[in-house]
Write a protein that holds these residues in place. Structure first.
Motif, PDB file in Angstrom:
ATOM      1  N   LYS A 153      37.105  40.629  43.947  1.00 40.48           N
ATOM      2  CA  LYS A 153      36.654  40.394  42.576  1.00 40.48           C
ATOM      3  C   LYS A 153      37.789  39.745  41.783  1.00 40.48           C
ATOM      4  N   PRO A 154      37.648  38.472  41.394  1.00 37.31           N
ATOM      5  CA  PRO A 154      36.509  37.579  41.657  1.00 37.31           C
ATOM      6  C   PRO A 154      36.661  36.868  42.998  1.00 37.31           C
ATOM      7  N   SER A 155      35.651  36.130  43.384  1.00 36.65           N
ATOM      8  CA  SER A 155      35.716  35.324  44.601  1.00 36.65           C
ATOM      9  C   SER A 155      35.106  33.959  44.294  1.00 36.65           C
ATOM     10  N   TYR A 208      36.272  45.465  45.738  1.00 33.37           N
ATOM     11  CA  TYR A 208      35.179  46.424  45.878  1.00 33.37           C
ATOM     12  C   TYR A 208      35.307  47.122  47.222  1.00 33.37           C
TER      13      TYR A 208
END
Length: 625
Positions: free
Chosen positions: A536-538, A551
């Motif tokens: 997070k983020p990707s 995550y």
């Protein structure tokens, strides 16, 4: 109130004290000290007096600045190049001692607030159903141009400051900002303040998506969708102690006025009924005190009755429909303040904490198993006032008291409540930043968070490391175990903590408002497959300052250290000793030498520090900016 007070420093007692008060008529709009003179504006005129004057008590001691046009009202002051200016309802004036002259710029415009910054002069003005900020060259030559506009209608109370090409302003909707260069507007969450101070508790209402917050006598909410506070406060109908949301319903526990039940109708909360189950012991008139409330996994509501007298009960259970299901009155435990209903080993364990309204010592901790009919209570006579009780993911029960932290390790005792004794109760000797613990909460990665009288203390998932969030003005008077993080807390006394796990935000309740604190970069979700990690983020935009989060799956395991490799298998970040990467704080996109890594795909392996056979893997897409 129209009063203007002057404070002077008392060197004997090392504090500021009011030395004199000017009881002039009319509200003081603004005051400033310039070139050893005090200037003050009010509806009755513009006045000045020497700062060395021994008495500012009476308006007759002040001199009047002459030269104002008839009907002129001065709203505020500004200083540019050591020259004093007054902003008025008909333009801009320059002041020199007792002489005032009108500037040609802003002719006949209503100016409320202004300041000089760098090569510009900025001023706020009222327009039709709006407030705008205009700027002009600091020499006041040229035509003012609009820099920013807002639909704020209360222009009189609109105030702003300019710093680093950003306009920071206060208005009826809170504190916000406008970036002049990028043409973007806030708000700043930390400063979008509630409508009333003295916040005791806050909860996230999953049904509405609102953060409900409770003060001494009222409650309201923050809309999480746009981080804006509801415009009005609702009466709690008593001295409020606790708050609990259940579907569209809302329970407000009070000290002396029962439990008041509300239902949400559109954007409002409407009072429906009052639950009252007891009165203070020995009081002839009904004085229902219900400070504790909890919900079990079946949706039943459990409510404590503090020091009630027979035939009323210490604990009452309401069904999800609001019907009284059961009530209990143990003879050895009647002063129940807090309640924690825990489904543990396929049974309902009910924990009770006893204290006075000021959190003084009473009956300690009570615990029993509810079998559907009865609730026998085992008393543990702890010699502190019990404020909050909670079990973590490793079966340790944490007890917040008015004199530190205590805990019971149920994994060691391996017995039921009747076998527990004071020998099972342990104390944390070193750790919390403060001694009075108002709340304990456990997040999804099993961090234990404690709200104290000096900030927030966090115990790591493995119970070995501490970190502490304190106000920026915090002074360490005695050595503290763990890392001290000075941050933007409104207060040092934190009353309550609630987690927005989805966004990794801890919401802290205190006297001056809510603080939104990003506490980590690890989030647990059932949407991630067992043994895998998602980022997070990707992709991760690696700009040298951003932090990547992760995550983890909901697999019951705790993960705390990580190694990051490139696709060739070379170690990029992590390792032993000083190179160890604590994954709880995310990854900053740098290698072990502190260098920003390049664009590419990387592999991350995360371990349990005490058992490296427990590990999960994932891939990281990095874009170097």
């Amino acid at each position: 109130s129209g009063l203007l007070a002057r404070y002077k420093y008392n060197d004997t007692f090392k504090k500021y004290e009011i030395s004199d008060i000017n009881t002039m008529t009319g509200n003081v709009g603004d005051v400033i000290v310039h070139n050893d003179m005090i200037y003050m504006c009010s509806p009755s005129g513009l006045y000045f007096i020497s700062e060395n004057s021994s008495n500012i008590n009476y308006l007759n001691n002040w001199s009047t600045v002459s030269g104002l046009e008839a009907g002129t009202i001065i709203n505020s002051f500004a200083v540019g190049d050591d020259k004093l200016y007054a902003l008025s309802n008909n333009g801009l004036y320059s002041i020199s001692d007792s002489i005032i002259s009108k500037e040609s710029v802003f002719e006949n415009e209503v100016l409320y607030s202004g300041m000089f910054y760098n090569d510009k002069f900025y001023a706020s003005l009222e327009q039709v159903d709006a407030t705008v900020i205009k700027s002009v060259n600091k020499d006041l030559n040229g035509t003012p141009e609009i820099v920013f506009g807002t639909d704020e209608t209360d222009s009189k109370n609109f105030r702003f400051r300019v710093l680093n090409n950003t306009i920071y302003f206060t208005s009826s909707s809170g504190y916000s900002y406008y970036d002049i260069l990028t043409d973007t507007e806030g708000p700043e969450n930390n400063f979008n303040t509630p409508k009333e101070k003295g916040i005791k508790k806050a909860i996230i209402d999953q049904e509405s998506g609102n953060i409900l917050y409770l003060t001494s006598n009222k409650f309201s909410y923050l809309r999480m969708s746009d981080n804006s506070f509801h415009e009005k406060m609702f009466s709690a109908r008593g001295s409020a102690t606790n708050i609990h949301a259940n579907g569209d319903g809302l329970f407000i526990c009070t000290w002396g006025a029962g439990v008041n039940y509300f239902e949400r109708e559109d954007t409002e909360y409407v009072y429906k009924k009052k639950y009252s189950f007891g009165s203070a012991k020995g009081v002839s008139t009904r004085y229902p005190v219900h400070p504790g409330i909890a919900e079990d996994r079946e949706g039943n509501i459990w409510i404590t009755n503090w020091n009630d007298y027979r035939p009323d009960s210490v604990v009452t259970v309401l069904s999800a429909e609001g019907i009284v299901e059961n009530s209990f009155a143990p003879d050895n435990f009647v002063i129940a303040y807090d309640i924690f209903v825990d489904y543990y080993k396929n049974q309902y364990w009910v924990w009770l904490g006893s204290s006075s309204q000021a959190f003084g010592q009473r009956e300690g901790v009570g615990v029993g198993i509810y079998d559907g009919q009865s609730l026998p209570i085992k008393q543990l006579a702890i010699s502190e006032g019990i404020i909050d009780i909670l079990r973590d993911k490793q079966d340790i029960v944490w007890i917040a008291t008015n004199n530190g932290i205590k805990y019971i390790d149920l994994g060691i005792s391996q017995q039921g409540p009747t076998s527990l004794s004071l020998s099972n109760v342990n104390s944390i000797q070193l750790g919390p930043i403060g001694n009075v613990i108002f709340d304990v909460e456990v997040n999804s990665i099993n961090e234990k968070w404690f709200a104290t009288d000096k900030g927030v203390s966090v115990l790591s998932p493995d119970n070995f490391k501490w970190r502490h969030y304190v106000p920026k003005y915090f002074i360490e008077s005695t050595p503290v175990t763990g890392e001290i993080i000075r941050t933007d807390l409104f207060d040092d006394v934190i009353n309550d903590i609630v987690f927005d796990e989805k966004n990794g935000i801890a919401i802290l309740s205190s006297s001056n408002g809510l603080t939104f604190l990003e506490y980590g970069k690890i989030f647990k979700t059932d949407k991630v497959s067992k043994g895998e990690i998602q980022t997070k983020p990707s992709p991760f935009i690696n700009d040298g300052s951003s932090i990547m989060g992760f995550y983890f799956p909901e697999d019951g395991n705790s993960y705390d250290i990580a190694n990051i490799f490139d696709l060739k298998g070379f170690l990029v970040r992590g390792g032993d000793g000083s190179k160890e990467l604590d994954i709880q704080n995310g990854w900053d996109g740098r290698d072990n030498n502190g260098k920003i890594v390049s664009t590419g795909i990387y592999q991350v392996i995360v371990y349990n520090k005490n058992d490296n056979t427990k590990n999960i893997v994932g891939k990281i897409a990095v874009v170097r900016k």
